[in-house]
Motif scaffolding. Structure first.
Motif, PDB file in Angstrom:
ATOM      1  N   GLY A  27       0.843  -1.191   0.000  1.00 52.83           N
ATOM      2  CA  GLY A  27       0.000   0.000   0.000  1.00 52.83           C
ATOM      3  C   GLY A  27       0.878   1.240   0.000  1.00 52.83           C
ATOM      4  O   GLY A  27       2.082   1.155  -0.276  1.00 52.83           O
ATOM      5  N   PRO A  28       0.313   2.389   0.330  1.00 48.05           N
ATOM      6  CA  PRO A  28       1.072   3.646   0.306  1.00 48.05           C
ATOM      7  C   PRO A  28       2.301   3.631   1.215  1.00 48.05           C
ATOM      8  O   PRO A  28       3.388   4.048   0.802  1.00 48.05           O
ATOM      9  CB  PRO A  28       0.051   4.671   0.804  1.00 48.05           C
ATOM     10  N   LYS A  29       2.150   3.157   2.442  1.00 51.64           N
ATOM     11  CA  LYS A  29       3.246   3.186   3.396  1.00 51.64           C
ATOM     12  C   LYS A  29       4.387   2.261   2.976  1.00 51.64           C
ATOM     13  O   LYS A  29       5.555   2.661   2.951  1.00 51.64           O
ATOM     14  CB  LYS A  29       2.705   2.799   4.776  1.00 51.64           C
ATOM     15  N   ALA A  30       4.055   1.002   2.651  1.00 57.94           N
ATOM     16  CA  ALA A  30       5.099   0.060   2.236  1.00 57.94           C
ATOM     17  C   ALA A  30       5.777   0.554   0.959  1.00 57.94           C
ATOM     18  O   ALA A  30       7.002   0.500   0.839  1.00 57.94           O
ATOM     19  CB  ALA A  30       4.507  -1.335   2.034  1.00 57.94           C
ATOM     20  N   ALA A  31       4.994   1.081   0.025  1.00 55.79           N
ATOM     21  CA  ALA A  31       5.570   1.583  -1.227  1.00 55.79           C
ATOM     22  C   ALA A  31       6.593   2.676  -0.947  1.00 55.79           C
ATOM     23  O   ALA A  31       7.687   2.668  -1.510  1.00 55.79           O
ATOM     24  CB  ALA A  31       4.461   2.110  -2.139  1.00 55.79           C
ATOM     25  N   ASP A  32       6.254   3.592  -0.054  1.00 55.07           N
ATOM     26  CA  ASP A  32       7.190   4.676   0.258  1.00 55.07           C
ATOM     27  C   ASP A  32       8.451   4.154   0.941  1.00 55.07           C
ATOM     28  O   ASP A  32       9.554   4.617   0.656  1.00 55.07           O
ATOM     29  CB  ASP A  32       6.498   5.740   1.117  1.00 55.07           C
ATOM     30  N   CYS A  33       8.296   3.182   1.843  1.00 58.63           N
ATOM     31  CA  CYS A  33       9.481   2.601   2.495  1.00 58.63           C
ATOM     32  C   CYS A  33      10.388   1.933   1.470  1.00 58.63           C
ATOM     33  O   CYS A  33      11.610   2.115   1.485  1.00 58.63           O
ATOM     34  CB  CYS A  33       9.062   1.573   3.546  1.00 58.63           C
ATOM     35  N   ILE A  34       9.808   1.171   0.569  1.00 58.11           N
ATOM     36  CA  ILE A  34      10.604   0.440  -0.415  1.00 58.11           C
ATOM     37  C   ILE A  34      11.309   1.405  -1.361  1.00 58.11           C
ATOM     38  O   ILE A  34      12.486   1.246  -1.688  1.00 58.11           O
ATOM     39  CB  ILE A  34       9.706  -0.541  -1.199  1.00 58.11           C
ATOM     40  N   ILE A  35      10.594   2.443  -1.771  1.00 56.49           N
ATOM     41  CA  ILE A  35      11.179   3.419  -2.682  1.00 56.49           C
ATOM     42  C   ILE A  35      12.298   4.197  -2.004  1.00 56.49           C
ATOM     43  O   ILE A  35      13.309   4.525  -2.613  1.00 56.49           O
ATOM     44  CB  ILE A  35      10.077   4.359  -3.200  1.00 56.49           C
ATOM     45  N   LEU A  36      12.124   4.457  -0.710  1.00 49.25           N
ATOM     46  CA  LEU A  36      13.142   5.202   0.039  1.00 49.25           C
ATOM     47  C   LEU A  36      14.346   4.322   0.387  1.00 49.25           C
ATOM     48  O   LEU A  36      15.489   4.688   0.117  1.00 49.25           O
ATOM     49  CB  LEU A  36      12.514   5.763   1.321  1.00 49.25           C
ATOM     50  N   PHE A  37      14.101   3.160   0.970  1.00 47.85           N
ATOM     51  CA  PHE A  37      15.188   2.316   1.471  1.00 47.85           C
ATOM     52  C   PHE A  37      15.787   1.414   0.392  1.00 47.85           C
ATOM     53  O   PHE A  37      16.940   0.997   0.495  1.00 47.85           O
ATOM     54  CB  PHE A  37      14.694   1.440   2.629  1.00 47.85           C
ATOM     55  N   GLY A  38      14.991   1.077  -0.603  1.00 44.69           N
ATOM     56  CA  GLY A  38      15.458   0.143  -1.622  1.00 44.69           C
ATOM     57  C   GLY A  38      15.899   0.833  -2.906  1.00 44.69           C
ATOM     58  O   GLY A  38      16.685   0.277  -3.669  1.00 44.69           O
ATOM     59  N   PHE A  39      15.369   2.026  -3.151  1.00 41.71           N
ATOM     60  CA  PHE A  39      15.659   2.695  -4.427  1.00 41.71           C
ATOM     61  C   PHE A  39      16.223   4.106  -4.265  1.00 41.71           C
ATOM     62  O   PHE A  39      16.449   4.803  -5.258  1.00 41.71           O
ATOM     63  CB  PHE A  39      14.411   2.725  -5.304  1.00 41.71           C
ATOM     64  N   GLN A  40      16.408   4.546  -3.035  1.00 42.25           N
ATOM     65  CA  GLN A  40      17.058   5.836  -2.776  1.00 42.25           C
ATOM     66  C   GLN A  40      16.378   6.996  -3.479  1.00 42.25           C
ATOM     67  O   GLN A  40      17.040   7.924  -3.948  1.00 42.25           O
ATOM     68  CB  GLN A  40      18.554   5.785  -3.165  1.00 42.25           C
ATOM     69  N   LYS A  41      15.058   6.934  -3.545  1.00 45.92           N
ATOM     70  CA  LYS A  41      14.321   8.110  -4.008  1.00 45.92           C
ATOM     71  C   LYS A  41      13.939   8.887  -2.752  1.00 45.92           C
ATOM     72  O   LYS A  41      12.950   8.569  -2.093  1.00 45.92           O
ATOM     73  CB  LYS A  41      13.115   7.701  -4.846  1.00 45.92           C
ATOM     74  N   TYR A  42      14.760   9.909  -2.459  1.00 45.98           N
ATOM     75  CA  TYR A  42      14.724  10.529  -1.131  1.00 45.98           C
ATOM     76  C   TYR A  42      13.531  11.440  -0.904  1.00 45.98           C
ATOM     77  O   TYR A  42      13.368  11.971   0.184  1.00 45.98           O
ATOM     78  CB  TYR A  42      16.032  11.289  -0.885  1.00 45.98           C
ATOM     79  N   GLU A  43      12.711  11.651  -1.929  1.00 47.99           N
ATOM     80  CA  GLU A  43      11.522  12.473  -1.717  1.00 47.99           C
ATOM     81  C   GLU A  43      10.348  11.672  -1.159  1.00 47.99           C
ATOM     82  O   GLU A  43       9.301  12.231  -0.866  1.00 47.99           O
ATOM     83  CB  GLU A  43      11.115  13.187  -3.001  1.00 47.99           C
ATOM     84  N   ALA A  44      10.542  10.351  -1.005  1.00 49.13           N
ATOM     85  CA  ALA A  44       9.498   9.529  -0.363  1.00 49.13           C
ATOM     86  C   ALA A  44       9.452   9.833   1.129  1.00 49.13           C
ATOM     87  O   ALA A  44      10.488  10.026   1.758  1.00 49.13           O
ATOM     88  CB  ALA A  44       9.779   8.046  -0.599  1.00 49.13           C
ATOM     89  N   PHE A  45       8.240   9.860   1.688  1.00 48.30           N
ATOM     90  CA  PHE A  45       8.056  10.165   3.112  1.00 48.30           C
ATOM     91  C   PHE A  45       7.045   9.179   3.694  1.00 48.30           C
ATOM     92  O   PHE A  45       5.840   9.457   3.735  1.00 48.30           O
ATOM     93  CB  PHE A  45       7.572  11.610   3.280  1.00 48.30           C
ATOM     94  N   PRO A  46       7.503   8.008   4.125  1.00 45.79           N
ATOM     95  CA  PRO A  46       6.576   6.991   4.655  1.00 45.79           C
ATOM     96  C   PRO A  46       5.868   7.494   5.909  1.00 45.79           C
ATOM     97  O   PRO A  46       6.509   8.061   6.799  1.00 45.79           O
ATOM     98  CB  PRO A  46       7.495   5.806   5.003  1.00 45.79           C
ATOM     99  N   VAL A  47       4.567   7.276   5.970  1.00 46.48           N
ATOM    100  CA  VAL A  47       3.759   7.717   7.111  1.00 46.48           C
ATOM    101  C   VAL A  47       3.187   6.514   7.836  1.00 46.48           C
ATOM    102  O   VAL A  47       2.273   5.863   7.346  1.00 46.48           O
ATOM    103  CB  VAL A  47       2.610   8.643   6.651  1.00 46.48           C
ATOM    104  N   ASP A  48       3.764   6.191   8.979  1.00 45.50           N
ATOM    105  CA  ASP A  48       3.190   5.149   9.830  1.00 45.50           C
ATOM    106  C   ASP A  48       2.544   5.810  11.048  1.00 45.50           C
ATOM    107  O   ASP A  48       2.463   7.029  11.118  1.00 45.50           O
ATOM    108  CB  ASP A  48       4.258   4.130  10.251  1.00 45.50           C
TER     109      ASP A  48
END
Length: 282
Positions: free
Chosen positions: A207-228
């Motif tokens: 979902g939105p949260k997991a997607a942002d974590c994966i994009i941030l931690f796995g793909f270094q797209k630093y504009e992702a902001f996971p919201v838990d």
DNA sequence: GACCAGGAAGAGT
DNA sequence: ACTCTTCATGGT
């Protein structure tokens, strides 16, 4: 034992980096040595001041994995826009986002939903033990994180022992979808943040949260902001008091929070997120 | 036992 | 496009 000397003026804390909750497969021994499996290698690493003593991989792999090639100071300056984030930066200085293997990161964050960190760690360790390849190091046996085909191929029965709960069909389904890992990785990597996010959310259990974590931690797209729930709590308290207290994170709220964060902290808001999350408990 | 945890899917509107 | 409900597991 090989040694890396961290350049002066480059903040780095091994304890903050591995202990903040972004990774799930590292363990810290009482003497401060961290042990983890990255790819096919068992890594041991210890920090003494500005020196990193390590074994298991080359210095280049260490530098890349721990983002030591990233110039952290200007990033911290750019997100340091108010007293709250300033305090988090002071407290957790030297925390760096790790470059996680994308597939392991994906499966990990599918396993993470609505769970606490010890439980998540056990699930991922179990996945590795059931489906990964054994790797021996100093007389002990460790396990690599399994390729999607290894999880997809062995059917649901072997998955059951991992006790993933309702996430089990998600992990299995996504393992079946990502048949060609290299190709999948390059596709996501080539997309800009918003499109990569949409693409990730097509996977079961993302979902939105997991997607942002994966994009941030796995793909270094630093504009992702996971919201838990923690990040929502912190932002409600210090930045967005109009949010209702204690409410679950709805879809609309999620977007409101991440767009606020992007505007407030800027292009490196993902780093801000991790500093706020790491400083969450006090 | 109640409540919470790095939420997401599916059904119903 | 937006709520509401349900989901399995373990820790406190």
């Amino acid at each position: 034992m090989p040694v890396i000397t961290i350049p002066p003026g480059q903040p780095f804390s091994l304890d903050q980096t591995l202990g903040c909750g972004q990774v799930f497969r590292w363990d810290r021994a009482p003497d401060g040595t961290w042990l983890g499996v990255v790819g096919r290698n068992v890594i041991r690493i210890r920090q003494e001041g500005r020196r990193l003593m390590f074994s298991g991989v080359s210095a280049d792999v260490i530098r890349s994995y721990f983002s030591l090639d990233v110039d952290l100071v200007p990033i911290l300056s750019s997100i340091d826009t108010d007293p709250v984030i300033h305090a988090a930066i002071e407290r957790c200085r030297g925390l760096r986002l790790v470059r996680q293997p994308p597939w392991e990161c994906t499966a990990s964050y599918i396993c993470s939903t609505n769970s606490n960190i010890p439980t998540i760690r056990r699930r991922i360790a179990s996945l590795a033990e059931q489906f990964g390849k054994p790797v021996k190091s100093e007389g002990q046996t460790f396990y690599t994180f399994p390729e999607p085909s290894c999880i997809a191929g062995k059917g649901q029965d072997n998955l059951a022992v991992c006790r993933l709960g309702y996430r089990q069909p998600y992990v299995h389904g996504t393992s079946c979808s990502v048949t060609d890992v290299t190709c999948w990785e390059e596709t996501i990597r080539s997309l800009p943040y918003e499109e990569a996010r949409k693409e990730m959310m097509k996977l079961q259990g993302v979902g939105p949260k997991a997607a942002d974590c994966i994009i941030l931690f796995g793909f270094q797209k630093y504009e992702a902001f996971p919201v838990d729930v923690w990040i929502r709590r912190i932002l409600q308290k210090h930045y967005l008091p109009e949010l209702a207290t204690g409410a679950p994170v709805t879809n609309r709220e999620y977007d409101r929070i991440r767009i606020f964060a992007r505007e407030h902290f800027g292009d490196y808001c993902g780093w801000a997120q991790e500093y706020l999350y790491a400083a969450r408990l006090e």
